[in-house]
Design a protein around this motif. Structure first.
Motif, short mmCIF file in Angstrom:
data_model
loop_
_atom_site.label_atom_id
_atom_site.label_comp_id
_atom_site.label_asym_id
_atom_site.label_seq_id
_atom_site.Cartn_x
_atom_site.Cartn_y
_atom_site.Cartn_z
N GLY A 83 0.42 1.61 -10.33
CA GLY A 83 1.32 1.70 -9.18
C GLY A 83 1.37 0.42 -8.37
O GLY A 83 2.44 0.04 -7.86
N PHE A 110 0.83 -1.21 0.00
CA PHE A 110 0.00 0.00 0.00
C PHE A 110 0.86 1.26 0.00
O PHE A 110 0.64 2.19 -0.79
CB PHE A 110 -0.92 -0.03 1.22
CG PHE A 110 -1.68 1.25 1.44
CD1 PHE A 110 -2.74 1.59 0.62
CD2 PHE A 110 -1.33 2.11 2.47
CE1 PHE A 110 -3.44 2.77 0.82
CE2 PHE A 110 -2.02 3.28 2.68
CZ PHE A 110 -3.08 3.61 1.86
N ALA A 111 1.89 1.28 0.86
CA ALA A 111 2.76 2.46 0.94
C ALA A 111 3.57 2.64 -0.34
O ALA A 111 3.72 3.76 -0.85
CB ALA A 111 3.68 2.33 2.15
N GLU A 112 4.10 1.55 -0.87
CA GLU A 112 4.89 1.65 -2.10
C GLU A 112 4.03 2.05 -3.29
O GLU A 112 4.49 2.77 -4.18
CB GLU A 112 5.57 0.31 -2.38
CG GLU A 112 6.68 -0.05 -1.41
CD GLU A 112 7.84 0.92 -1.49
OE1 GLU A 112 8.10 1.45 -2.59
OE2 GLU A 112 8.48 1.17 -0.46
N THR A 113 2.78 1.61 -3.29
CA THR A 113 1.88 2.01 -4.38
C THR A 113 1.63 3.51 -4.36
O THR A 113 1.70 4.18 -5.39
CB THR A 113 0.55 1.24 -4.25
OG1 THR A 113 0.80 -0.16 -4.32
CG2 THR A 113 -0.40 1.64 -5.37
N LEU A 114 1.34 4.04 -3.18
CA LEU A 114 1.13 5.49 -3.07
C LEU A 114 2.40 6.27 -3.38
O LEU A 114 2.35 7.35 -3.98
CB LEU A 114 0.63 5.83 -1.67
CG LEU A 114 -0.75 5.30 -1.28
CD1 LEU A 114 -1.11 5.74 0.13
CD2 LEU A 114 -1.81 5.76 -2.27
N LYS A 115 3.55 5.72 -2.98
CA LYS A 115 4.81 6.40 -3.24
C LYS A 115 5.12 6.44 -4.73
O LYS A 115 5.62 7.45 -5.25
CB LYS A 115 5.93 5.69 -2.48
CG LYS A 115 7.29 6.34 -2.63
CD LYS A 115 8.34 5.60 -1.83
CE LYS A 115 9.72 6.24 -2.00
NZ LYS A 115 10.75 5.49 -1.22
N SER A 128 -5.44 14.90 -9.18
CA SER A 128 -6.25 15.67 -8.22
C SER A 128 -6.49 17.08 -8.72
O SER A 128 -7.61 17.62 -8.58
CB SER A 128 -5.55 15.70 -6.86
OG SER A 128 -5.37 14.39 -6.36
N LEU A 131 -1.01 11.03 -8.97
CA LEU A 131 -2.21 11.33 -8.18
C LEU A 131 -2.36 12.84 -7.95
O LEU A 131 -3.48 13.36 -7.94
CB LEU A 131 -2.15 10.60 -6.84
CG LEU A 131 -2.39 9.09 -6.88
CD1 LEU A 131 -2.24 8.49 -5.49
CD2 LEU A 131 -3.76 8.78 -7.44
N CYS A 190 2.95 6.25 -7.32
CA CYS A 190 2.01 7.03 -8.13
C CYS A 190 1.64 8.36 -7.46
O CYS A 190 0.56 8.90 -7.72
CB CYS A 190 0.75 6.21 -8.41
SG CYS A 190 -0.12 5.63 -6.93
N ALA A 191 2.51 8.89 -6.62
CA ALA A 191 2.20 10.15 -5.92
C ALA A 191 2.10 11.31 -6.90
O ALA A 191 1.16 12.12 -6.84
CB ALA A 191 3.27 10.43 -4.86
N ILE A 235 -3.85 3.84 -9.87
CA ILE A 235 -3.64 2.98 -8.71
C ILE A 235 -3.22 1.58 -9.14
O ILE A 235 -2.32 0.96 -8.55
CB ILE A 235 -4.91 2.93 -7.84
CG1 ILE A 235 -5.21 4.31 -7.26
CG2 ILE A 235 -4.75 1.91 -6.72
CD1 ILE A 235 -4.15 4.84 -6.32
#
Length: 359
Positions: A274, A177-182, A192, A188, A184-185, A271
């Motif tokens: 990522g 979860f953390a690596e995915t957000l990192k 946004s 995203l 595709c930050a 998502i």
């Protein structure tokens, strides 16, 4: 009030403030009653209740935990100051550094506001002792200070909860979860901004078209709430169609196509991309930790194997014992070539020895 000339035709609001005290639970309550006279002739009334408990430490355990928490905050603050001097401006480029600064700043702010509230508590207590409670004690400042303390503690809990993601980074799912957000930050953030522009445009459209026809579009906030509900597929299409025979269905269809189908599909694609990248680049230590934890639970008997896991373990053992001849063919060829090389080298050495001996 009207007979005593407290209010007249020019009065716009009447505030009634009182303070209640419950000695059984040691709880003070600041009550504010408001009667607002509208220009149309009506009266709009509101009531606001603010319970306050000035006795924070009701046991020795709470006091000890608070003191330990303060020492931990001081310790972490020293560590972060050292890292700040070592890394310089690069320190602020790390996400967890910002979270740590948020925890430290909110904690220090809470400590300062707590002493402010403690001082205000002493002032109110002295005033209550001097007057025996026969005069009105204004608790507006105390309520304000208590609200600030509550907000700071809330943000401190928020940052601390996010910090748990770093503490659980060895967990495979949380790490993904953390690596995915990192990964595709940046995408995203760009999405946004684009989504905010599209959403604000539809917000303006629905508000200006249906402000006088729909109660859910009577304000910008309610219109935004209605659009978010439509994004979550929770809406009343008949209400929008009844507002306008053509513009209602047209705007609704346009919103569903652009926001729900296009924008949300882009969000899910970002998502998903990522997630696949994070899964392919998964760290080995996370897999090893999951394997060690699984083995530990099995050895201790805390987790029993089901039939599927037992069958998989048997298959792994059989595959480890079975050796295919095709797999070892290349190794056999290498061994044969090494043997030929050894024989050839031995023959050359023997010929040189015979030549030197004159045979």
């Amino acid at each position: 009030l009207h007979q005593l000339d407290w209010i007249d035709e020019k009065t716009r609001a009447v505030f009634i403030q009182l303070t209640l005290y419950n000695p059984s639970v040691q709880l003070l309550t600041a009550v504010t009653l408001l009667a607002e006279f509208l220009p149309t002739g009506g009266i709009y009334t509101t009531a606001h209740f603010e319970p306050i408990n000035f006795y924070t430490f009701q046991s020795i355990l709470q006091l000890v935990c608070t003191i330990l928490y303060i020492f931990f905050i001081i310790y972490f603050m020293i560590i972060e100051i050292r890292l700040l001097f070592e890394l310089g401006l690069k320190y602020f480029h790390q996400f967890w550094s910002i979270i740590q600064l948020g925890i430290i700043s909110c904690s220090l702010g809470s400590i300062g506001v707590y002493f402010w509230r403690f001082q205000e508590t002493n002032r109110i207590s002295q005033l209550f002792e001097q007057t025996n409670g026969y005069i009105y004690i204004n608790l507006q400042l105390a309520v304000y200070v208590n609200d600030i303390l509550t907000f700071l503690l809330g943000y401190c809990c928020f940052f601390s909860t996010i910090k748990f993601i770093q503490l659980f980074r060895f967990n495979q799912r949380i790490s993904l979860f953390a690596e995915t957000l990192k990964y595709c930050a940046k995408e995203l953030i760009s999405f946004s901004l684009m989504f905010a522009i599209v959403f604000i445009s539809f917000l303006s459209l629905f508000y200006l078209l249906f402000v006088s026809k729909l109660s859910s579009c009577s304000s910008l906030l309610q219109t935004a709430q209605m659009l978010f509900e439509m994004t979550l597929m929770k809406f009343n299409a008949s209400q929008i169609s009844g507002a306008d025979a053509f513009l209602g269905p047209f705007c609704f269809t346009l919103f569903m196509l652009l926001v729900v189908f296009v924008c949300l599909s882009m969000f899910l694609s970002i998502i998903s991309n990522g997630f696949h990248h994070a899964k392919e680049n998964q760290k080995e230590d996370q897999i090893m930790l999951s394997f060690m934890l699984k083995k530990f639970l099995r050895w201790t008997g805390l987790k029993k194997l089901n039939q599927t896991e037992i069958q998989e373990e048997r298959d792994c053992r059989m595959r480890s014992q079975y050796v295919d001849s095709i797999d070892i063919f290349s190794n056999r060829i290498d061994q044969l070539l090494e043997a030929f090389d050894k024989i050839y080298v031995d023959q050359q050495v023997e010929l040189l020895r015979l030549e030197k001996a004159g045979v």
